[in-house]
Write an enzyme that holds these catalytic residues in place. Structure first.
Site, PDB file in Angstrom:
ATOM      1  CG  LEU A  45      -2.130  -0.871   1.272  1.00  0.00           C
ATOM      2  CD1 LEU A  45      -2.788  -0.802   2.647  1.00  0.00           C
ATOM      3  CD2 LEU A  45      -3.134  -0.468   0.195  1.00  0.00           C
ATOM      4  CG  ASP A  46       1.025   3.972  -3.270  1.00  0.00           C
ATOM      5  OD1 ASP A  46       1.966   3.163  -3.451  1.00  0.00           O
ATOM      6  OD2 ASP A  46       0.306   4.402  -4.187  1.00  0.00           O
TER       7      ASP A  46
END
Length: 337
Positions: free
Chosen positions: A76-77
Site C-alpha cells: 500500500l502506498d
C-alpha cells in the site's frame, strides 16, 4: 479468547492488519518484525534467548539466522490505509496469492486538478473546470469503467520501459520509444458511495510542476506519438471556492490502478481529478468489515502501536495483548499443502 497449547507453537500463518495512512508498507512490516521476532507464538524458546535486547534486522541470510521470515501480500502506498496481509514463517509462501486476488477500495476524488502521481502526494500538472460536474454525470459515466477494461499506467510510475523507469523519461524529457502498453484489468463493481460536493476539507496540492517540467513530460509522451497538452484551463470561478469531491467504492482484480480510474473518470466528465484518500477495505478474504462467508477481520494498528510502546506488558498466562489479538484472527499455515 482461544487457548493455544504449548506443543502447537511456534506457529506459521497469515493475518491482516489495518495499516494507517502515512507509513510505508515496508516500515509497517519492520515494526511488526520487532514484536514477532520476540514472541513465543512464532519463535522457538532457544532462539528467543538469542534475540533478547537486540535490534532485529529486516535482512535474512547467513549473518542473520535468528531473523524470522515475515512479509506482506501487496504494498500500500504511504497515502493509503486499510488491509495489509501479513505472512509469518511458512505463511510467507502464501503471500503471492494475494497479489492477484480480488481487492476492494474506497477512494475520494477531488476535481479540478491533475497531479503527476494521480494523488494528493504529487505536484499539480494541470487545472481544469469542475463546477459543471454533477452527481448525475459521474453516475452516468461509471458503467464505462466496469467490466474488462484497459488501463494505461501513468507516466510518473516505476514501471520500466527498455530498462528505464517511466518517471525517468518524464523528468528528463526523454521521448518514449513507444506508447505505454495498456493493461487488461477487471472492475467487478464501481459505485458512487458519497457526493461530498464542497462540504469537505480537501484542497489541491500547493506544489506545482514548472513550465520546464511540463515540457519534459510533453516531450516524453510525444516521442510515443501521443498528443498531450498540460496547459492549465482553470475554472473561471473564484480561486477561493472549494472544488467538488466525491467518494467511490470499487471491487477490482489484481493489478488495477485505482488512481488511474479516478484520473480517467475525471477526464470522462470533462474535468481533471486526483485521489485524496485511499483505503483498501478488502484483500481476498481479509477485510475491514466481514460481510461474506469466509471473511477474516483485521487487527487495528493501535494494538501493535501500544505493544511497541509497552513491550513487557503480559497477562497472567504470559501472553501479550497483541499476541492474543493475532491468535484470535490467525490463519494457521502448516506447510503441508
Amino acid at each position: 479468547m482461544p487457548k493455544v497449547s504449548l506443543p502447537h507453537i511456534p506457529l506459521s500463518g497469515l493475518f491482516g492488519v489495518v495499516k494507517p495512512s502515512g507509513p510505508t508498507s515496508m516500515s509497517t512490516v519492520h515494526d511488526l518484525q520487532q514484536l514477532i521476532a520476540r514472541s513465543k507464538l512464532f519463535v522457538e524458546e532457544a532462539k528467543l534467548e538469542k534475540v533478547k535486547g537486540k535490534q532485529i534486522s529486516r535482512k535474512r541470510g547467513r549473518h542473520n539466522k535468528e531473523a524470522i521470515k515475515i512479509g506482506q501480500g501487496g504494498t500500500l502506498d504511504p497515502l493509503a490505509d486499510g488491509v495489509l496481509v501479513i505472512g509469518v514463517g511458512k505463511g510467507t509462501k502464501k503471500l503471492n496469492d494475494f497479489l492477484s486476488c480480488t481487492k476492494e477500495y474506497i477512494t475520494t476524488c477531488l476535481l479540478g486538478c491533475e497531479t503527476d502521481s494521480y494523488d494528493s502526494e504529487g505536484a499539480r500538472v494541470r487545472l481544469a473546470p469542475w463546477k459543471h460536474v454533477t452527481r448525475e454525470q459521474v453516475e452516468a459515466a461509471l458503467p464505462k469503467f466496469i467490466g474488462d477494461i484497459q488501463q494505461t499506467p501513468p507516466i510518473f510510475s516505476a514501471l520500466k520501459m527498455d530498462g528505464k523507469p517511466l518517471y525517468e523519461y518524464a523528468r528528463k524529457g526523454i521521448p518514449l520509444p513507444r506508447p505505454i502498453e495498456p493493461r487488461n484489468v477487471t472492475v467487478l463493481s464501481l459505485e458512487l458511495l458519497e457526493w461530498k460536493g464542497q462540504d469537505h476539507s480537501f484542497r489541491w496540492p500547493t506544489k506545482t510542476l514548472t513550465d520546464e517540467d511540463k515540457k519534459s513530460v510533453e516531450t516524453a509522451l510525444k516521442g510515443a506519438g501521443e498528443r498531450v497538452s498540460l496547459k492549465d484551463e482553470p475554472e473561471t470561478a473564484s480561486s477561493e471556492e472549494i472544488p467538488t469531491a466525491f467518494v467511490l467504492k470499487m471491487r477490482v482484480s489484481g493489478g488495477t490502478y485505482v488512481r488511474s480510474i479516478v484520473h480517467d473518470l475525471a477526464h470522462e466528465v470533462g474535468s481533471a481529478g486526483h485521489v485524496t484518500t485511499l483505503c483498501r477495505s478488502r484483500q481476498g478474504r481479509f477485510v475491514l468489515k466481514p460481510s461474506e462467508e469466509g471473511d477474516r477481520s483485521c487487527i487495528p494498528w493501535e494494538v501493535f502501536e501500544n505493544a511497541l510502546k509497552n513491550p513487557d506488558d503480559v497477562d497472567e498466562d504470559g501472553w501479550k495483548d497483541w499476541e492474543k489479538e493475532v491468535m484470535e484472527r490467525l490463519e494457521i499455515v502448516d506447510g503441508k499443502s
